[in-house]
Design an enzyme around this catalytic site. Structure first.
Site, PDB file in Angstrom:
ATOM      1  N   GLY A  82       6.855 -12.509  11.664  1.00  0.00           N
ATOM      2  CA  GLY A  82       5.965 -11.587  10.958  1.00  0.00           C
ATOM      3  C   GLY A  82       5.367 -12.177   9.698  1.00  0.00           C
ATOM      4  O   GLY A  82       5.978 -13.016   9.040  1.00  0.00           O
ATOM      5  N   ARG A 146       5.948 -15.144  17.953  1.00  0.00           N
ATOM      6  CA  ARG A 146       7.370 -14.797  18.021  1.00  0.00           C
ATOM      7  C   ARG A 146       8.110 -15.513  19.154  1.00  0.00           C
ATOM      8  O   ARG A 146       9.234 -15.172  19.484  1.00  0.00           O
ATOM      9  CB  ARG A 146       7.536 -13.276  18.150  1.00  0.00           C
ATOM     10  N   ASP A 176      15.367 -15.584   9.374  1.00  0.00           N
ATOM     11  CA  ASP A 176      16.701 -16.085   9.721  1.00  0.00           C
ATOM     12  C   ASP A 176      16.746 -16.668  11.141  1.00  0.00           C
ATOM     13  O   ASP A 176      17.284 -17.757  11.348  1.00  0.00           O
ATOM     14  CB  ASP A 176      17.773 -15.002   9.518  1.00  0.00           C
ATOM     15  N   ASP A 177      16.132 -15.972  12.104  1.00  0.00           N
ATOM     16  CA  ASP A 177      16.149 -16.484  13.476  1.00  0.00           C
ATOM     17  C   ASP A 177      15.393 -17.810  13.591  1.00  0.00           C
ATOM     18  O   ASP A 177      15.867 -18.752  14.224  1.00  0.00           O
ATOM     19  CB  ASP A 177      15.509 -15.473  14.443  1.00  0.00           C
ATOM     20  N   LYS A 203      11.224 -17.357   4.758  1.00  0.00           N
ATOM     21  CA  LYS A 203      10.162 -16.353   4.737  1.00  0.00           C
ATOM     22  C   LYS A 203      10.660 -15.031   5.261  1.00  0.00           C
ATOM     23  O   LYS A 203      11.356 -15.021   6.279  1.00  0.00           O
ATOM     24  CB  LYS A 203       9.012 -16.818   5.619  1.00  0.00           C
ATOM     25  N   THR A 204      10.397 -13.946   4.649  1.00  0.00           N
ATOM     26  CA  THR A 204      10.458 -12.588   5.192  1.00  0.00           C
ATOM     27  C   THR A 204      10.305 -11.561   4.086  1.00  0.00           C
ATOM     28  O   THR A 204      10.982 -11.615   3.061  1.00  0.00           O
ATOM     29  CB  THR A 204      11.749 -12.276   5.993  1.00  0.00           C
ATOM     30  N   ILE A 205       9.391 -10.626   4.309  1.00  0.00           N
ATOM     31  CA  ILE A 205       9.206  -9.565   3.325  1.00  0.00           C
ATOM     32  C   ILE A 205      10.458  -8.706   3.226  1.00  0.00           C
ATOM     33  O   ILE A 205      10.686  -8.060   2.214  1.00  0.00           O
ATOM     34  CB  ILE A 205       7.988  -8.662   3.632  1.00  0.00           C
ATOM     35  N   ASP A 206      11.269  -8.684   4.295  1.00  0.00           N
ATOM     36  CA  ASP A 206      12.457  -7.820   4.317  1.00  0.00           C
ATOM     37  C   ASP A 206      13.485  -8.203   3.260  1.00  0.00           C
ATOM     38  O   ASP A 206      14.357  -7.406   2.920  1.00  0.00           O
ATOM     39  CB  ASP A 206      13.139  -7.861   5.687  1.00  0.00           C
ATOM     40  N   LYS A 243       2.718  20.539  -4.951  1.00  0.00           N
ATOM     41  CA  LYS A 243       2.911  21.389  -3.778  1.00  0.00           C
ATOM     42  C   LYS A 243       3.309  20.637  -2.512  1.00  0.00           C
ATOM     43  O   LYS A 243       3.442  21.258  -1.461  1.00  0.00           O
ATOM     44  CB  LYS A 243       1.665  22.230  -3.526  1.00  0.00           C
ATOM     45  N   TYR A 244       3.467  19.321  -2.580  1.00  0.00           N
ATOM     46  CA  TYR A 244       3.842  18.566  -1.384  1.00  0.00           C
ATOM     47  C   TYR A 244       5.096  17.732  -1.591  1.00  0.00           C
ATOM     48  O   TYR A 244       5.301  17.149  -2.651  1.00  0.00           O
ATOM     49  CB  TYR A 244       2.731  17.590  -0.969  1.00  0.00           C
ATOM     50  N   ARG A 253      13.656  -3.381   9.159  1.00  0.00           N
ATOM     51  CA  ARG A 253      14.487  -2.875  10.238  1.00  0.00           C
ATOM     52  C   ARG A 253      15.975  -2.966   9.921  1.00  0.00           C
ATOM     53  O   ARG A 253      16.717  -1.991  10.058  1.00  0.00           O
ATOM     54  CB  ARG A 253      14.240  -3.693  11.520  1.00  0.00           C
ATOM     55  N   TYR A 425       2.230  -2.698   7.344  1.00  0.00           N
ATOM     56  CA  TYR A 425       1.091  -3.605   7.522  1.00  0.00           C
ATOM     57  C   TYR A 425       0.256  -3.706   6.247  1.00  0.00           C
ATOM     58  O   TYR A 425      -0.470  -4.665   6.061  1.00  0.00           O
ATOM     59  CB  TYR A 425       0.227  -3.102   8.683  1.00  0.00           C
ATOM     60  N   GLU A 426       0.384  -2.709   5.379  1.00  0.00           N
ATOM     61  CA  GLU A 426      -0.388  -2.705   4.138  1.00  0.00           C
ATOM     62  C   GLU A 426       0.047  -3.810   3.179  1.00  0.00           C
ATOM     63  O   GLU A 426      -0.690  -4.164   2.264  1.00  0.00           O
ATOM     64  CB  GLU A 426      -0.222  -1.347   3.438  1.00  0.00           C
ATOM     65  N   ARG A 428       2.129  -6.824   4.210  1.00  0.00           N
ATOM     66  CA  ARG A 428       2.559  -8.116   4.744  1.00  0.00           C
ATOM     67  C   ARG A 428       1.550  -9.236   4.493  1.00  0.00           C
ATOM     68  O   ARG A 428       1.909 -10.419   4.538  1.00  0.00           O
ATOM     69  CB  ARG A 428       2.791  -8.013   6.261  1.00  0.00           C
TER      70      ARG A 428
END
Lengths: 550, 550
Positions: A82, A146, A176-177, A203-206, A243-244, A253, A425-426, A428
């Site tokens: 990703g 991938r 990691d993979d 690399k990973t945004i996670d 009100k929301y 994940r 997606y906004e 990455r």
């Protein structure tokens, strides 16, 4: 045709990423200072047996220039998995570093991820090509993919393709993979005396590829800042309209680092942490009642609004849901044709008949729309597509039902109107923050030094990241050091251990100490958009997670 | 308790908004240069009869200082309707302007929108209060609301409450409806010789409150830049992963200005414009086939990805859907109890039996999930909640079905996987861009000059906005000038005419000339986040819409 670029892209193209002092001062021909031999974090004997050629290598640090020039180098690079902000700068740093080693060095980019290496699809970089991508977001420079690089046939093809081009080093930019597979490739290349070295990049945004030596995976800084910007804006809206309730699902994940970092940046009323849910074996009903309880308490204080953060993978950490998903995967994979032939009503009945009592109960208590997401959205292997489950809507619906029961009992008198959001997606492919631009460029430049020093099976490591860039420490960590064995599809596999949110770590404990206050008081913080040109305390600040960890 | 604020908030608090030269130089006691008498844009006799005291007033321009000081003023202000970035700066500008007129001036903020005026809920501003909100997003300083101020009873209460506080001027910050009501209040106050003047301010992110004298409503600049940032990031992701179509719905019920502006900023593959759909009477099937055709063409060129922008209100402009929604509103309002008592299957049957053949056909051709959104999500009056219809999902589903038919025919061989997004709340409360910060502060400061010059029934007008702020022209426009009669609920009502996207205007025509290219080529532009501190060409640029219009 001449593409137009935005004013920010123009201004950003001129940004000069900062480097650790040793890399900036001496260029890339550096002497690798070798530490003591290392061990894997667990399962030492097994990992050693699996990686006889790349196990136990020393930690490398760069401190002074090399004794003599090493001549031109030909290297290849791929982007794997990703997208994450800063990937282009890793490649730019690698390119500049290689050119600094020797003006005759060449860098090839393999297209579309790991499959580019086996399919021999590539481009050769030059200055004009690289310049177009400096400090930009995205992985569009060469694309990503991938495909898993893990069989010996694949490795043989990679070696053959590299040899044909004269490539002697590969840099694999991935999570990691991908770095696990980079290590397997390094081991195989060493075993076959191929003359090809392999270097990984974290690399990973996670944010779940980190440890003592890798303080952060790149992209986490930028992505979490983009999400925090949006959460802040939504909080300001919630606090204005009053009100929301906004339920915001955030990408991630396995680990909840993004949700936790965003919580520290914005102070929302509710933040769920998957690791905590797993540890406490919290059921879905308990999660729902907990949120509904906060909605009720805020409502009693006159506040029929709020913001809740939900990590994308939450549902897999809820024990009865995990069991249900596993059972559904087995059931639907084994009965795909029969299941697909049934009418909708019979599908539900079929599933309920075949599931265990516990899972049937869990399934039946879900809103109909979510039941259908579990049954309809399956991947080619028949598995439930967990990432497509609208957990934020599931929670909204179930919280709403609980509140409506409480209303009937007279326990609750408020109004609950909720809006759902999903941010992934906004962020990455956002243009990298100054931190990620500097860090990525340094990781790539540093990778060229690792290549020059001839090591293999290492991950590019730049440390001391909470300090200014000139104090960053450059070097390399043996990939085997980060490995352990994990059970995957019934087999023990060597893998880099994922860094989950540590429940005794400072980022989580600080969050715990604030959670009650944030739930009731409106201590919203509004980080605003990433700034590239302003005061350093606005533009160069790192993630709160990293500040707390170091 | 001491709230923490983010580094950007801290830095932004120090920003000094720019003012038109006349306001900056002379303070607020200015001489109002009066132009010739004016007329309403249409229905002159009717509007004149409805507004005998405020019709035909001259355009006001401020050019030089007033002859003498006017003494302290007591004014009140409300925020009305949906949030828009910069509202806080209107209030800050108004406050500073009033204090410049006379240090003894006072400003009251009425809480929670127009109802604060009738319920007499208010705060009195002081320096510390105002300083906390300078250059911030949101309407949380005093809240907002959607109560309509339009009956004489309400007006009497407003006059009574203002008189009790000694308030002689009210500033109403709102969209077209709120400014229409501001004009009715001004007229009533004049008729009753109440001694209270009323000034409006043009607010709405939708960008549909504009005309020759109002070049932009505030908030449109910031909100469309936030959405364009996200669209750009998503485009970069689409272009990197090369496997998803992203359908992005954008806020804006009546007008498609936001979608059009974002298209100019980002160059997506598909942008729908509601005004065009309405003019061409395009059916839903035609829209779907058009998008599917672009997906197919791109796929044939090896591109199974893309980005499509969808204005929020689209569905109301599709002729057969408009008819269907109207029929459903009548049908469900008239049969609410009976309808609610039916089983789900009978509900569908009931609706199909009662609708016209054309609407029944339109209803039946919708995906089941959208049918349920039309039937289930109704407001307290039984009306379909158009804003809750997931038009972006509707299009994804129908485009997918069309492509799947074409695949069976052998016309299409690609893969269509789509992701949906909705951006609205993400941008309404963003920290205002430099433009909106300056423009809003100027609108508020200018409103204090209008108050000082004693006029009523005017909207604060700051023009020449594509030039640097010191060349902006400050003044006031009679609200009656912007009015016409429109049929609402069977009655002719005086309203400010909404500015829809003009199909012979430059922003739309430029878009038309690029549309084919953008569909097939990947000419994506990545605007990135709003910058506050960088080079002027990055930080101070106005919307492309405004640049093209002027």
């Amino acid at each position: 045709m001449a593409k137009t670029i935005s004013p920010l892209q123009k201004a950003r193209a001129a940004y000069n990423p900062k480097l650790p002092k040793v890399l900036a001062a001496h260029g890339s021909a550096l002497k690798a200072a070798m530490g003591a031999p290392t061990q894997s974090i667990a399962d030492q004997n097994e990992i050693k047996n699996l990686f006889p050629n790349t196990y136990g290598l020393p930690v490398v640090t760069f401190e002074e220039p090399a004794d003599k020039p090493i001549g031109a180098v030909k290297a290849g690079v791929i982007l794997s998995g990703g997208q994450a902000p800063g990937g282009h700068n890793v490649i730019a740093g690698l390119y500049d570093g290689l050119k600094k080693i020797d003006a005759g060095s060449e860098l090839y980019g393999f297209l579309g991820g790991p499959s580019g290496l086996t399919d021999n699809k590539y481009v050769k970089f030059d200055d004009a090509f690289i310049n177009e991508y400096r400090n930009t977001g995205g992985f569009d420079i060469i694309g990503s993919g991938r495909t898993k690089l893990e069989t010996e046939e694949q490795f043989d093809t990679v070696i053959k393709n590299c040899k044909a081009l004269g490539i002697t080093s590969l840099v694999i930019i991935g999570g990691d993979d991908s770095n696990t597979n980079a290590c397997m490739l390094a081991e195989y290349c060493a075993r076959m005396n191929s003359g090809i070295t392999v270097i990984g990049c974290p690399k990973t945004i996670d944010g779940d590829l980190k440890n003592e030596w890798i303080e952060a995976s790149f992209g986490f800084d930028t992505a979490s800042k983009v999400y925090a910007e949006l959460i802040g804006n939504i909080q300001r809206d919630a606090n204005s309209a009053k009100k929301y309730w906004h339920f915001v699902k955030l990408m991630g994940r396995s680990a909840s680092h993004i949700a936790l970092e965003c919580a520290h940046q914005t102070h929302p009323n509710v933040t769920l942490i998957s690791e905590e849910v797993e540890k406490n074996k919290t059921t879905l009903i308990e999660i729902v009642k907990n949120i509904a309880g906060i909605v009720k308490k805020r409502s009693a204080a006159g506040k029929n609004f709020g913001v809740a953060l939900v990590p994308e993978g939450l549902i897999e950490f809820v024990p009865e849901m995990k069991k249900l998903i596993n059972e559904l995967n087995d059931l639907l994979a084994a009965n795909a044709a029969h299941f697909d032939s049934l009418s909708d009503a019979h599908k539900i009945q079929f599933v309920n008949t075949k599931l265990s009592h516990e899972s049937s109960h869990a399934f039946s208590s879900l809103p109909a729309s979510i039941q259908w997401q579990l049954l309809a959205d399956r991947d080619p292997h028949g598995n439930v597509q967990v990432s497509r489950i609208e957990t934020e809507k599931l929670l909204i619906e179930m919280v709403g039902e609980t509140l409506s029961e409480w209303k009937d009992n007279g326990e609750y008198k408020g109004k609950f109107t909720a809006v759902n959001h999903f941010f992934g997606y906004e962020g990455r492919c956002a243009a990298p923050s100054n931190f990620d631009a500097d860090y990525c460029y340094s990781l790539g430049y540093n990778a060229s030094s690792l290549i020059a020093s001839g090591v293999t099976g290492y991950i590019s490591s730049v440390r001391n990241l909470t300090k200014p860039a000139d104090q960053w420490i450059a070097g390399g960590i043996p990939l085997t050091m980060m490995m352990n064995l994990e059970r995957r599809h019934g087999k023990d596999k060597p893998v880099i251990k994922k860094a989950l949110v540590e429940l005794d770590g400072k980022p989580y404990k600080e969050f715990l100490s604030k959670r009650e206050t944030w739930a009731m008081e409106d201590e919203y913080q509004y980080p605003g958009p990433i700034q590239y040109f302003g005061p350093s305390e606005v533009c160069d600040v790192t993630t709160i997670t990293m500040q707390m960890e170091h």
